[in-house]
Design an enzyme around this catalytic site. Structure first.
Site, PDB file in Angstrom:
ATOM      1  N   GLY A  40       0.838  -1.094  -0.074  1.00  0.00           N
ATOM      2  CA  GLY A  40      -0.067   0.121   0.194  1.00  0.00           C
ATOM      3  C   GLY A  40       0.961   1.107   0.053  1.00  0.00           C
ATOM      4  CB  ALA A  87      11.779   2.936  -1.347  1.00  0.00           C
ATOM      5  CG  LEU A 137      12.711   7.125  -4.379  1.00  0.00           C
ATOM      6  CD1 LEU A 137      12.587   5.484  -4.128  1.00  0.00           C
ATOM      7  CD2 LEU A 137      13.815   7.484  -5.451  1.00  0.00           C
ATOM      8  CG  ASN A 138       5.632   9.092  -6.416  1.00  0.00           C
ATOM      9  OD1 ASN A 138       4.804  10.240  -6.328  1.00  0.00           O
ATOM     10  ND2 ASN A 138       5.005   8.256  -7.011  1.00  0.00           N
ATOM     11  CB  THR A 156       3.868   7.403  -2.963  1.00  0.00           C
ATOM     12  OG1 THR A 156       5.265   7.419  -3.627  1.00  0.00           O
ATOM     13  CG2 THR A 156       2.937   6.981  -4.244  1.00  0.00           C
ATOM     14  N   GLY A 213      14.159   5.670   3.731  1.00  0.00           N
ATOM     15  CA  GLY A 213      12.724   5.118   4.114  1.00  0.00           C
ATOM     16  C   GLY A 213      11.866   6.317   4.482  1.00  0.00           C
ATOM     17  CD  GLU A 254       8.740   1.094   9.912  1.00  0.00           C
ATOM     18  OE1 GLU A 254       8.725   0.425  10.748  1.00  0.00           O
ATOM     19  OE2 GLU A 254       9.585   0.613   8.685  1.00  0.00           O
TER      20      GLU A 254
END
Ligand code: MOS
Length: 758
Positions: free
Chosen positions: A469, A512, A648-649, A652, A721, A724
């Site tokens: 997700g 990622a 990266l995006n 998202t 990341g 979290e």
């Protein structure tokens, strides 16, 4: 790569490539696979926290039309092979189901009813008669701390000590002692845990299961049922949230697979929401006891003694010391952790395990210490900024925490804060502003991927990883599209199948960076091989050129005005496709991680490597509004700024961070598993009684991801990341804001009205 290469997608605000299929209902989730002859199973969970099954009568259940069998410890042929538990293997499965009448934890599987229809299975399950010999139990951390029944295990590897904290605390004139508590929480992904097991003979099985780690299901089934791992085919293309609960295998996987083998038909089991509170892990309750010595406005020594809950087996530490050890420049520091066993079942990581619960105590303590020194909480944190990692002494791979403070404080308007509690109001409503620091370690794994170009220009990217997700499909498509100079629409990403190139589990915010870097390597390798074909082909316009002078964009290789479409290169070579497979070793890791991955292990390295300490950072600022009569707190505004390396995006990544921030609101104000001390059962095991925020609980939430700080010490992409980090510190920022609004210092979550009125 050369300077003229396509940079169209990486970093851009790209909508999820899997979004349309999900909206149209075309994305098939595990429990939706409709196999011929599918049978339906219902699991019966122990209504007892500790003891043994003294009577189990299945006669009435077997009379129900459509029931094929009722399995339990009384069934023949259910002896399973040993499965390793945490830390080597999956948590949860070392207590194998149906091996005997003993009950070790609440919610342990006791029986499995299988029928032609779900209705028949559910009805029959109600008719299974079970009695227990109950033994004393400790179902909560508090109960276990109060009584000596089960073991308490100090965990030396998790401890940390630097300087001489004991001596300084002994002689310091000003020592603050505080204790902070966080409760058990439950993951509650929207998609239920489910398994379909479909055998081909006795030795080969296909498992449809939403999982964050296909290799866990493979390895667990292989070990327990005596199969070759490659004969366990795990299919998991879509996962409707996991948050850690799907990062390992649980006993219900084993009983479903065995039932299907015995009955020679595919069997489906979907856990109930209530069962998910007991049978698939939880975030352990924690207690953090702090002592801090102040020397003027400086912390001269910090001590943390933590007690964290764990289950009767698979002792998984909720790593509350992770962030306190490294976040601030304190020369003298000691951290000790004790694991306290309970009969609450095996616990497991849950979104920012330890970092989230551990940062609550640390960041409320920082607020309390700032108040002691008369300093603004932000200024107090700046004064304790760690330029190098205090725990390891190593340099940080890349750290822009001060910029996070500036950006978030600026966007929030922190300079308008008046320090006195209760001094900011809107009419009668009390306004409180609080803040906290966030950090999350960078884990990385060995990773593998394949990229394939078809002669018609389509690109396949394949990785045996997962999209839980988070946006994995999207970022991998973006990475491949740029590396091959093609359009996003031409790229198809395949994930969630154990026959695809092996990868580690999707957890620890590392997919990622890790799998993304493997996809980058595979796509760049493919492009390199196509370039070699072109420059060596006399018919190519690029014949004889040096690869270094060749750029990729618009589906073609370019050198000045010369151009050779990738598809032409394939066609001239008489090929309808070309594919490249790459394995990567994570930055800071070695062959060891790659070998582990190849053997079905995780291939992960920790945050601190030989050369660097690697963490993501952030700063969270919160506004709460508190009704002065009813003391109901509402979070009206959150601004967080985060240093996650290369974004990266943007869409998202922000979505991940916002999700984390909202979970922080949930931890601060809502979430708590309520356990009945008499039976050990979770009483609020449903989404009505287990409170999580709804839209009306959430005001404005803004997540700013810093730009321009790629971290190439952590991955080839420079990405760290984001999944979290957003939750870390947020609950404390809210507690601090509530203190600023009301003058009430609440040291346990959730901060409910009873605590504020007390
Ligand atoms: Mo995460 S709690 O590492 O799935």
């Amino acid at each position: 790569m050369t300077a003229g290469d396509q940079k169209k997608y990486v970093g851009a605000r790209v909508s999820r490539v899997d979004g349309p299929a999900k909206v149209r209902g075309e994305a098939t989730f595990a429990a939706e696979h409709d196999l011929a002859g599918l049978l339906h199973a219902v699991l019966i969970s122990a209504a007892c926290a500790h003891g043994r099954v003294s009577r189990l009568d299945t006669a009435a259940a077997r009379q129900v039309p459509g029931v094929l069998d009722v399995f339990s410890h009384q069934s023949d042929g259910w002896k399973m092979g040993k499965v390793g538990g945490y830390p080597r293997g999956p948590a949860g499965t070392s207590l194998l189901p149906f091996q005997g009448p003993e009950i070790s934890y609440r919610g342990e599987p006791v029986a499995l009813v299988v029928a032609q229809t779900l209705e028949a299975a559910r009805h029959a399950a109600l008719l299974v008669e079970i009695e227990y010999d109950r033994r004393p139990h400790h179902a909560t951390l508090q109960a276990a701390l109060d009584g000596p029944l089960l073991a308490r295990k100090p965990l030396p590897p998790l401890g940390h000590s630097r300087g001489k904290p004991g001596r300084i605390l002994k002689h310091a004139p000003h020592v603050i002692e505080r204790t902070y508590d966080t409760p058990a929480q439950h993951h509650n992904p929207m998609e239920m845990h489910a398994v379909i097991a479909d055998w081909d003979g006795d030795e080969r099985v296909t498992i449809y299961e939403p999982t964050q780690w296909m290799q866990s299901a493979q390895g667990t089934l292989a070990a327990a049922l005596g199969l070759e791992p490659e004969d366990v085919h795990v299919v998991s293309p879509f996962v409707g949230g996991g948050f850690g609960s799907k990062a390992t295998s649980w006993p219900h996987l084993l009983v479903t697979a065995l039932a299907a083998r015995v009955l020679r038909r595919p069997v489906k089991l979907v856990l109930t929401r209530a069962q998910m509170f007991a049978a698939v892990g939880y975030r352990a309750a924690t207690r953090s006891e702090y002592r801090a010595a102040l020397d003027g406005p400086q912390i001269s020594a910090l001590e943390l003694h933590a007690h964290t809950q764990t289950g009767p087996a698979d002792l998984f530490p909720e790593q509350v010391g992770m962030i306190p050890k490294m976040l601030y420049a304190t020369e003298h520091m000691e951290f000790k952790q004790t694991l306290v066993q309970t009969h609450a079942g095996p616990n497991i990581m849950m979104r920012a395990p330890g970092e989230a619960s551990g940062s609550f105590g640390l960041e409320v303590l920082m607020d309390e210490l700032a108040a002691e020194t008369g300093l603004d909480p932000l200024e107090f944190r700046r004064r304790h900024h760690a330029d190098t990692d205090p725990e390891s002494g190593k340099p940080f791979s890349s750290k822009h925490l001060l910029e996070c403070y500036d950006r978030a404080a600026g966007a929030f308007g922190w300079e308008r804060r008046t320090p006195e509690p209760g001094s900011m109001k809107d009419g009668d409503t009390l306004i409180g502003w609080g803040m906290a620091t966030a950090a999350y370690p960078v884990y990385a794994s060995a990773a593998t991927a394949r990229a394939r170009l078809h002669a018609d220009g389509r690109v396949d990217v394949e990785a045996g990883s997962h999209d839980i997700g988070t946006g994995t499909y999207s970022i991998l498509a973006q990475i491949a599209a740029d590396a091959l100079g093609t359009d996003l629409e031409r790229v198809t990403v395949k994930l969630g199948d154990s026959r695809l190139p092996k990868n580690g589990y999707s957890g620890g915010s590392r997919t990622a960076g890790s799998v993304g870097s493997a996809v980058l390597a595979a796509a760049q390798g493919l492009r390199q091989e196509l370039t070699d074909l072109a420059v060596n082909d006399p018919l190519s316009p690029l014949h004889g050129l040096a690869p270094i002078d060749i750029e990729v964009r618009g589906g073609a290789l370019h050198a000045g005005t010369l151009r050779d479409p990738l598809t032409d290169i394939l066609t001239r070579a008489g090929r309808d496709q070309h594919e490249t497979y790459r394995e990567i070793i994570p930055s800071g890791g070695g062959q060891k991680e790659l070998d582990a991955l190849r053997q079905g292990q995780d291939g992960m390295i920790e945050a601190v490597t030989d050369t660097h300490a690697r963490y993501s950072f952030g700063a969270v600022f919160v506004e709460v509004r508190v009704d002065p009569d009813f003391m109901t707190p509402r979070v009206s505004r959150i601004v967080g700024a985060f240093d996650i390396g290369q974004v990266l995006n943007a869409k998202t990544a922000e979505s991940q961070l916002i999700g984390g921030l909202i979970w922080g609101v949930s931890a601060a104000l809502h979430e708590q598993g309520e356990t009945d001390p008499a039976t050990g059962l979770v009483l609020n095991a449903n989404l009505a009684d287990y409170h999580i925020p709804v839209n009306a609980d959430i005001g404005e939430v803004r997540a700013i991801a810093l730009n321009g700080h790629p971290d190439f010490h952590t991955s080839a992409l420079g990405a760290r990341g984001a999944g979290e980090l957003g939750i870390v510190g947020t609950a404390a920022a809210i507690a601090n804001a509530i203190h600023h609004a009301t003058g009430k210092r609440i040291r346990s979550t959730p901060i409910t009205v009873d605590k504020l009125l007390g």
